[in-house]
Design an enzyme around this catalytic site. Structure first.
Site, PDB file in Angstrom:
ATOM      1  N   GLY A 135      51.389  -1.495  -6.303  1.00  0.00           N
ATOM      2  CA  GLY A 135      50.686  -0.345  -5.760  1.00  0.00           C
ATOM      3  C   GLY A 135      50.585   0.771  -6.787  1.00  0.00           C
ATOM      4  O   GLY A 135      51.331   0.805  -7.771  1.00  0.00           O
ATOM      5  N   CYS A 136      49.680   1.708  -6.555  1.00  0.00           N
ATOM      6  CA  CYS A 136      49.428   2.771  -7.538  1.00  0.00           C
ATOM      7  C   CYS A 136      50.595   3.753  -7.625  1.00  0.00           C
ATOM      8  O   CYS A 136      51.116   4.020  -8.713  1.00  0.00           O
ATOM      9  CB  CYS A 136      48.122   3.477  -7.238  1.00  0.00           C
ATOM     10  SG  CYS A 136      47.940   4.079  -5.544  1.00  0.00           S
TER      11      CYS A 136
END
Length: 326
Positions: A135-136
């Site tokens: 995920g970012c």
């Protein structure tokens, strides 16, 4: 040439992935499949690709390719693979969170996904056929913590504030993403409960072993479009010099992660696959700041990095990007 395909082609992440693969010197982009946009010109949705993407969204998936990127919404990759089994020789990079955690990392005939953070799992990524892209927020935060965890120096609670641009919420309009709400505005969401916390704790545990302290994460929405700025601090007996050297050593071979002696600002990384870190000490607290582009290092750029490793290509192939600094 290496044939690649994209499943789920309509969103921001897919748009950036299309752009990267079109300009990748070793890749032929065979298809971009979209259930909702099938038959429409790709450049009618991703209008920054006018003159570059002169083809339409496919209405079917071609499994006769070398690598497939899954860019569907969270929760959709596992059902897709169950309904559309891919040949074992096809490499998969999944950009959803369906396979990121150890308890969820297999599908089908025990095909296991490797967590695709190159600064953590470089060797395993290079040997696998299936990667779960991080995920970012998880990417920016983990890169701020990994050197401490690797040296067994995370001994106290970690406190994190991180702010992200509006593209992190995806392309579908929502009440907190439209211009009149976001402009001139900042807000907190999912305090202490954000879904990326599980990834972060998993990676810290992988390096440090048992870690029973709290990771307190306050995510924030920013009034800008791209980028993530992370501020993480924890108590330590390391001096500032010792901490800086520890970070430099851990990332000495990293292609895209760098330690800067100067304080950071977000424009240094927008439109790049870089993470830049800055380390400083204040009393007993070690402050680590971390910046990434959420759509590139936090998503599509990292996916291409993972693909390069899986295929035995130079890490930076197709990722030599300059920041949008001015």
């Amino acid at each position: 040439m290496i044939d690649a395909g994209i499943v789920g082609g309509g969103g921001y992440t897919a748009g950036e992935l299309i752009r990267l693969l079109l300009h990748h010197p070793e890749i032929n982009l065979d298809f971009v499949y979209s259930r909702s946009q099938g038959g429409k010109p790709v450049s009618s949705i991703h209008q920054d690709l006018v003159g570059e993407a002169d083809f339409a969204f496919a209405d079917a998936v071609n499994t006769d390719v070398d690598v497939i990127f899954l860019c569907m919404g969270h929760g959709n990759s596992r059902p897709f693979l169950e309904e559309n089994p891919l040949p074992e020789e096809v490499k998969i990079v999944d950009l959803s969170r369906d396979f990121r955690l150890k308890e969820d990392d297999t599908h089908g005939n025990n095909r296991q996904f490797i967590y695709g953070l190159p600064e953590l799992n470089y060797d395993s990524i290079s040997k696998t056929d299936q990667v779960a892209n991080p995920g970012c927020f998880a990417t920016g935060i983990q890169l701020a913590l990994l050197p401490m965890a690797d040296n067994k120096k995370l001994l106290e609670d970690v406190n994190i504030h991180a702010i992200t641009g509006s593209t992190g919420a995806g392309q579908k309009p929502r009440s907190t993403t439209h211009f009149s709400w976001r402009e001139g505005n900042v807000s907190i969401y999912k305090a202490f409960t954000h879904q990326h916390l599980d990834e972060i704790k998993q990676s810290v545990g992988q390096l440090q072993g048992v870690y029973n302290q709290d990771i307190n994460f306050i995510p924030m929405r920013g009034n800008f479009t791209r980028g993530i700025f992370v501020s993480a601090y924890t108590k330590t007996d390391l001096t500032e010099h010792e901490a800086v050297e520890l970070y430099k050593e851990y990332y000495s071979d990293a292609q895209f992660t760098h330690v800067s002696p100067e304080p950071l600002h977000l424009k240094q990384v927008v439109n790049t696959n870089k993470c830049i870190l800055h380390v400083e000490k204040h009393g007993d607290n070690l402050l680590v700041t971390s910046i990434i582009d959420n759509l590139l290092k936090g998503a599509s750029g990292q996916a291409v990095h993972n693909m390069n490793l899986m295929l035995g290509l130079p890490e930076d192939t197709g990722l030599q990007l300059k920041s949008s600094y001015f």
